[in-house]
Motif scaffolding. Structure first.
Motif, PDB file in Angstrom:
ATOM      1  N   GLY A  35      64.953  56.365 -27.408  1.00  0.00           N
ATOM      2  CA  GLY A  35      64.078  57.518 -27.540  1.00  0.00           C
ATOM      3  C   GLY A  35      64.700  58.792 -27.038  1.00  0.00           C
ATOM      4  N   TRP A  36      63.842  59.802 -26.911  1.00  0.00           N
ATOM      5  CA  TRP A  36      64.265  61.134 -26.501  1.00  0.00           C
ATOM      6  C   TRP A  36      63.362  61.668 -25.400  1.00  0.00           C
ATOM      7  CZ3 TRP A  36      68.573  63.406 -28.531  1.00  0.00           C
ATOM      8  CH2 TRP A  36      69.090  62.831 -29.690  1.00  0.00           C
ATOM      9  N   PHE A  37      63.986  62.348 -24.470  1.00  0.00           N
ATOM     10  CA  PHE A  37      63.287  63.086 -23.420  1.00  0.00           C
ATOM     11  C   PHE A  37      63.820  64.515 -23.435  1.00  0.00           C
ATOM     12  CE2 PHE A  37      61.170  59.800 -20.770  1.00  0.00           C
ATOM     13  CZ  PHE A  37      61.629  58.664 -21.431  1.00  0.00           C
ATOM     14  N   ARG A  45      61.521  66.154 -16.237  1.00  0.00           N
ATOM     15  CA  ARG A  45      61.888  65.567 -17.515  1.00  0.00           C
ATOM     16  C   ARG A  45      60.628  65.027 -18.186  1.00  0.00           C
ATOM     17  NH1 ARG A  45      67.189  61.898 -17.846  1.00  0.00           N
ATOM     18  NH2 ARG A  45      67.953  63.844 -16.934  1.00  0.00           N
ATOM     19  N   GLU A  46      60.509  65.250 -19.486  1.00  0.00           N
ATOM     20  CA  GLU A  46      59.301  64.924 -20.243  1.00  0.00           C
ATOM     21  C   GLU A  46      59.644  64.000 -21.397  1.00  0.00           C
ATOM     22  OE1 GLU A  46      55.988  67.573 -22.784  1.00  0.00           O
ATOM     23  OE2 GLU A  46      58.013  68.334 -22.464  1.00  0.00           O
ATOM     24  N   PHE A  47      58.806  62.997 -21.620  1.00  0.00           N
ATOM     25  CA  PHE A  47      58.991  62.105 -22.757  1.00  0.00           C
ATOM     26  C   PHE A  47      58.667  62.844 -24.047  1.00  0.00           C
ATOM     27  CE2 PHE A  47      59.146  58.411 -25.273  1.00  0.00           C
ATOM     28  CZ  PHE A  47      58.055  58.420 -26.115  1.00  0.00           C
ATOM     29  N   VAL A  48      59.537  62.682 -25.061  1.00  0.00           N
ATOM     30  CA  VAL A  48      59.327  63.315 -26.365  1.00  0.00           C
ATOM     31  C   VAL A  48      58.928  62.296 -27.424  1.00  0.00           C
ATOM     32  CG1 VAL A  48      60.407  64.653 -28.211  1.00  0.00           C
ATOM     33  CG2 VAL A  48      60.943  65.183 -25.811  1.00  0.00           C
ATOM     34  N   ALA A  49      59.775  61.303 -27.630  1.00  0.00           N
ATOM     35  CA  ALA A  49      59.503  60.317 -28.679  1.00  0.00           C
ATOM     36  C   ALA A  49      60.351  59.083 -28.439  1.00  0.00           C
ATOM     37  CB  ALA A  49      59.801  60.906 -30.053  1.00  0.00           C
ATOM     38  N   ASP A  90      59.419  74.413 -26.780  1.00  0.00           N
ATOM     39  CA  ASP A  90      60.246  73.237 -27.037  1.00  0.00           C
ATOM     40  C   ASP A  90      61.656  73.410 -26.482  1.00  0.00           C
ATOM     41  OD1 ASP A  90      58.696  73.045 -30.254  1.00  0.00           O
ATOM     42  OD2 ASP A  90      58.309  71.738 -28.534  1.00  0.00           O
ATOM     43  N   THR A  91      61.960  74.576 -25.974  1.00  0.00           N
ATOM     44  CA  THR A  91      63.279  74.840 -25.413  1.00  0.00           C
ATOM     45  C   THR A  91      63.567  73.939 -24.226  1.00  0.00           C
ATOM     46  OG1 THR A  91      63.306  77.144 -26.135  1.00  0.00           O
ATOM     47  CG2 THR A  91      64.676  76.589 -24.231  1.00  0.00           C
ATOM     48  N   GLY A  92      64.782  73.406 -24.180  1.00  0.00           N
ATOM     49  CA  GLY A  92      65.184  72.568 -23.068  1.00  0.00           C
ATOM     50  C   GLY A  92      66.412  71.756 -23.417  1.00  0.00           C
ATOM     51  N   VAL A  93      66.834  70.950 -22.479  1.00  0.00           N
ATOM     52  CA  VAL A  93      67.917  70.005 -22.729  1.00  0.00           C
ATOM     53  C   VAL A  93      67.284  68.693 -23.185  1.00  0.00           C
ATOM     54  CG1 VAL A  93      69.852  68.743 -21.750  1.00  0.00           C
ATOM     55  CG2 VAL A  93      69.379  71.092 -21.001  1.00  0.00           C
ATOM     56  N   TYR A  94      67.730  68.210 -24.305  1.00  0.00           N
ATOM     57  CA  TYR A  94      67.193  66.978 -24.888  1.00  0.00           C
ATOM     58  C   TYR A  94      68.158  65.825 -24.609  1.00  0.00           C
ATOM     59  CZ  TYR A  94      63.417  69.395 -27.235  1.00  0.00           C
ATOM     60  OH  TYR A  94      62.271  70.109 -27.499  1.00  0.00           O
ATOM     61  N   TYR A  95      67.594  64.751 -24.083  1.00  0.00           N
ATOM     62  CA  TYR A  95      68.384  63.588 -23.691  1.00  0.00           C
ATOM     63  C   TYR A  95      68.005  62.375 -24.545  1.00  0.00           C
ATOM     64  CZ  TYR A  95      69.289  66.261 -19.444  1.00  0.00           C
ATOM     65  OH  TYR A  95      69.664  67.229 -18.546  1.00  0.00           O
ATOM     66  N   GLY A 111      72.054  59.734 -22.186  1.00  0.00           N
ATOM     67  CA  GLY A 111      73.138  60.578 -22.631  1.00  0.00           C
ATOM     68  C   GLY A 111      73.264  61.789 -21.728  1.00  0.00           C
ATOM     69  N   GLN A 112      74.226  62.627 -22.039  1.00  0.00           N
ATOM     70  CA  GLN A 112      74.489  63.823 -21.235  1.00  0.00           C
ATOM     71  C   GLN A 112      73.561  64.977 -21.598  1.00  0.00           C
ATOM     72  OE1 GLN A 112      76.764  64.060 -18.606  1.00  0.00           O
ATOM     73  NE2 GLN A 112      76.621  61.851 -18.926  1.00  0.00           N
ATOM     74  N   GLY A 113      72.954  64.917 -22.753  1.00  0.00           N
ATOM     75  CA  GLY A 113      72.002  65.952 -23.142  1.00  0.00           C
ATOM     76  C   GLY A 113      72.599  66.967 -24.094  1.00  0.00           C
ATOM     77  N   THR A 114      71.714  67.565 -24.896  1.00  0.00           N
ATOM     78  CA  THR A 114      72.106  68.633 -25.810  1.00  0.00           C
ATOM     79  C   THR A 114      71.057  69.741 -25.718  1.00  0.00           C
ATOM     80  OG1 THR A 114      72.744  69.156 -28.092  1.00  0.00           O
ATOM     81  CG2 THR A 114      70.948  67.596 -27.827  1.00  0.00           C
TER      82      THR A 114
END
Length: 120
Positions: A35-37, A45-49, A90-95, A111-114
């Motif tokens: 998934g993605w955070f 850190r927030e859960f996305v999907a 929605d701006t942020g680092v996505y992991y 992961g390291q994030g994007t």
């Protein structure tokens, strides 16, 4: 050693779309879910999907439900996040994350994030 690599982040205007991808740096691996955070500056850190590989069901955080879609390939250990109707919040680092150990009770590889930046 499981290493996850994200790609696809960037800068987009509000209302636009981005697609994030995640793949292992080496061979595919066994996991229970992927998934993605995300994490915005100054926030937790927030859960996305996520996708549960056992039943194939996707699930989403309240903030993105109806705008984001998640897809993946368990055999390849890949997951993608299609983000539509993006908003500045929605701006942020996505992991990218994976649950590899059942005993962990949750996501235990990261992961390291994007960076995703949505301008107003």
């Amino acid at each position: 050693q499981v290493q996850l690599v994200e790609s696809g982040g960037g800068l987009v205007q509000a209302g636009g779309s981005l697609r994030l991808s995640c793949a292992p740096s080496g061979r595919s691996f066994s996991s229970f879910a992927m998934g993605w955070f995300r994490q915005a500056p100054g926030k937790d850190r927030e859960f996305v999907a996520g996708i549960n590989w056992r039943n194939g069901n996707p699930y989403f955080g309240d903030a993105v439900r109806g705008r984001f879609r998640i897809s993946g390939d368990n055999a390849k250990s890949t997951v993608a996040l299609q983000m539509n109707d993006l908003k500045p919040e929605d701006t942020g680092v996505y992991y990218c994350a994976a649950q590899v150990e059942v005993a962990s009770g949750g996501y235990d590889r990261w992961g390291q994030g994007t960076q995703v930046t949505v301008s107003s």
